[in-house]
Design a protein around this motif. Sequence first.
Motif, PDB file in Angstrom:
ATOM      1  N   CYS A   1       0.828  -1.202   0.000  1.00  0.00           N
ATOM      2  CA  CYS A   1       0.000   0.000   0.000  1.00  0.00           C
ATOM      3  C   CYS A   1       0.865   1.256   0.000  1.00  0.00           C
ATOM      4  CB  CYS A   1      -0.921  -0.010   1.221  1.00  0.00           C
ATOM      5  SG  CYS A   1      -1.790   1.556   1.511  1.00  0.00           S
TER       6      CYS A   1
ATOM      7  N   GLU B   1       3.073   1.584  -3.243  1.00  0.00           N
ATOM      8  CA  GLU B   1       2.281   2.030  -4.389  1.00  0.00           C
ATOM      9  C   GLU B   1       1.959   3.516  -4.283  1.00  0.00           C
ATOM     10  OE1 GLU B   1      -1.297   3.160  -6.476  1.00  0.00           O
ATOM     11  OE2 GLU B   1      -1.227   2.855  -4.301  1.00  0.00           O
TER      12      GLU B   1
ATOM     13  N   ARG C   1       3.160   6.599  -6.947  1.00  0.00           N
ATOM     14  CA  ARG C   1       2.296   7.636  -7.518  1.00  0.00           C
ATOM     15  C   ARG C   1       2.811   9.036  -7.193  1.00  0.00           C
ATOM     16  NH1 ARG C   1      -2.300   7.661  -5.056  1.00  0.00           N
ATOM     17  NH2 ARG C   1      -2.263   5.713  -3.876  1.00  0.00           N
TER      18      ARG C   1
ATOM     19  N   VAL D   1       1.721   4.990 -15.476  1.00  0.00           N
ATOM     20  CA  VAL D   1       1.375   4.915 -14.065  1.00  0.00           C
ATOM     21  C   VAL D   1       0.838   3.542 -13.676  1.00  0.00           C
ATOM     22  CG1 VAL D   1      -0.972   5.843 -14.379  1.00  0.00           C
ATOM     23  CG2 VAL D   1       0.187   6.087 -12.167  1.00  0.00           C
ATOM     24  N   GLN D   2       0.051   2.913 -14.535  1.00  0.00           N
ATOM     25  CA  GLN D   2      -0.503   1.599 -14.206  1.00  0.00           C
ATOM     26  C   GLN D   2       0.600   0.548 -14.119  1.00  0.00           C
ATOM     27  OE1 GLN D   2      -3.559   1.041 -13.140  1.00  0.00           O
ATOM     28  NE2 GLN D   2      -4.010   3.213 -13.448  1.00  0.00           N
TER      29      GLN D   2
ATOM     30  N   SER E   1       3.709   1.170 -13.422  1.00  0.00           N
ATOM     31  CA  SER E   1       4.520   1.492 -12.250  1.00  0.00           C
ATOM     32  C   SER E   1       3.854   1.011 -10.967  1.00  0.00           C
ATOM     33  CB  SER E   1       4.745   3.007 -12.187  1.00  0.00           C
ATOM     34  OG  SER E   1       5.543   3.342 -11.075  1.00  0.00           O
ATOM     35  N   LYS E   2       2.524   1.187 -10.866  1.00  0.00           N
ATOM     36  CA  LYS E   2       1.790   0.692  -9.703  1.00  0.00           C
ATOM     37  C   LYS E   2       1.890  -0.829  -9.609  1.00  0.00           C
ATOM     38  CE  LYS E   2      -2.359   2.444  -9.125  1.00  0.00           C
ATOM     39  NZ  LYS E   2      -3.696   3.009  -9.480  1.00  0.00           N
TER      40      LYS E   2
ATOM     41  N   ASN F   1      -4.994   9.731  -3.619  1.00  0.00           N
ATOM     42  CA  ASN F   1      -5.490   8.505  -2.988  1.00  0.00           C
ATOM     43  C   ASN F   1      -6.995   8.305  -3.168  1.00  0.00           C
ATOM     44  OD1 ASN F   1      -3.084   7.536  -2.034  1.00  0.00           O
ATOM     45  ND2 ASN F   1      -3.646   7.611   0.121  1.00  0.00           N
TER      46      ASN F   1
ATOM     47  N   SER G   1      -7.007   2.984  -0.547  1.00  0.00           N
ATOM     48  CA  SER G   1      -5.618   3.284  -0.161  1.00  0.00           C
ATOM     49  C   SER G   1      -5.574   3.988   1.181  1.00  0.00           C
ATOM     50  CB  SER G   1      -4.950   4.156  -1.229  1.00  0.00           C
ATOM     51  OG  SER G   1      -4.793   3.457  -2.430  1.00  0.00           O
TER      52      SER G   1
END
Length: 422
Positions: free
Chosen positions: A76, A79, A83, A238-239, A241-242, A393, A397
Motif C-alpha cells: 500500500c 504504491e 504515484r 502509471v498503471q 509502475s503501480k 489517494n 488506499s
Amino acid sequence: MEEMVMKDKEVNASISGNHQNGGNGFLKFLKILGPGLITSALVLGPGSITLNSKIGAIYGTELVWSIIVAVILMACYTEMAARIGIAGKDTFINLVKEKWGKWAGIIIGIGAFLVCSSFQAGNAIGTGIAVEAITGISSKVWIIVGTLLGVALLFLTQFYKVLEKLMLALVILMLFAFLITLIIVKPSIVDIFSGFVPRFPEGSMALVIALIATSFSIVGAIYQSYLVREKGVGRKEVQESKFEAIFGIFLLGFISFLIMITAATVLKPEGILVNNAIEMAGILKPSFGSFAVFIFVLGLFGASYSSLIGNATIGGGLLADGLGLGHQLSSMKVKIAIIIVMLFGSFIALIFDGNPVNLITFAQGVTIFVVPFIAIAILVIANSKEIMGDLKNKLFSNVLGIIGLLLLIYLAFNNFKNIFLS
C-alpha cells in the motif's frame, strides 16, 4: 555538474524508452519490475531470512498471517510512493519541505539515514558470514571486500541499470532455491491455510513484532518515489509502475512465505530452533543434499549484499536530499552520502564484532518518532489534489494507509517501552 545532469537525463530517457517499447512476453515483464525489485531486495535482508526461518521452525505455519499483513501494508505505502514520484513536480522530501518547512525534510533525511544505518551493520555482517562459510576466510575480510565492491559499483556510469539487474538476479536465486525445496517437501495445504487465521501462540509476540517491523519498511517505501523518478517513469506508465511496485512487494512476501513454510515442514519436526546459518541451511537439505549449505549461503549472501547496496542507496539518497544536496544517483554528493552509510555499517560491524547494540538502540530510539511522521507525510501528500491531481489517494488506499499508520505507532510505542522503560 550540468554535464552530469544532462547525462543522467539521457540515461533516464533511454530507460523510459525501453520501458515503453520493450519486447513482448517475459522480457517486457522483467523490464517493468526494476524499482519494485530493488525495494523488495532491500527489505529481504539477513534479518528477514533469520526471522522467517526461526518462526517456521518454532511455530510452524501458525504465523503465516503476519507475513500477509506486512506485505499488504508495505505494498500500500510503496504504491502510494510510486504515484507521488510520478505526479509530484519535485522529490518527496522537497514536497515535505514545501508543506512544513525545510526542517521537516531535514528530519526525514536524517531519520532515514539512521534507520538505514541501524540495519547496515547487520547487512555487512550477513555478507561476511555468508562468504566465510564457503571460503573459510574471516568474515571481517569479506566485510571490507564487500564494502569496497559496493563503493566501486557506485561509480559505474549507469549505476541504476546495474543495481536493477543485480537485484533481479539475487531475488530470482532466492525464489527458485526455496520454491524447489517446497515442491519436494510437499507441506500440508491444510496447515498452510490454517496459518491465515491471526493468532498469537505463547511467546510469539516479540517475533511477530520483529517480523512486521522488518518487512514493513516505511523508509524503503518512500524511496520508491525516487526510483520511479530515476527511471524516468511518466504519467502514461502509471498503471505499469503501480503494478511493479505491488508485484515487487508481493515477491518479497512470497519468498518470506516460502522460507517460513519450508522451515515449518523441514526444521520443526526435527526440533531445530535456528541459532546459526548452518542450522538455517537445513531448510534446503531435501532438495540440495550436501550442497544445501552452499546454496543457502549463496542465497544469504544475495539477501545480505542486495540489502547492503540498496539500504545504503536509500539512506544516503534521502540524507542528501534532506540536506539539500540533490537526489540523483549520478550526483557526486549523493554518492558520497551513500558511501558514508556503507562505511558506517562496515565500521560498526568490524569494531563491535557483530554486536553494535548500543548504537543500534540509539538509532532506533531516534527513529521511533521519525517513522510514523514519514507515514503521515506520505498520506498527506498522496491525498493532496494540488500535488497529485487525478493520482490522489482513493478510499481503499486511505483505509489501508491509516491501518498501517496505526500499526507503526504501536510499533513505535513498543520500541519506546523496550528502550526507555525496560
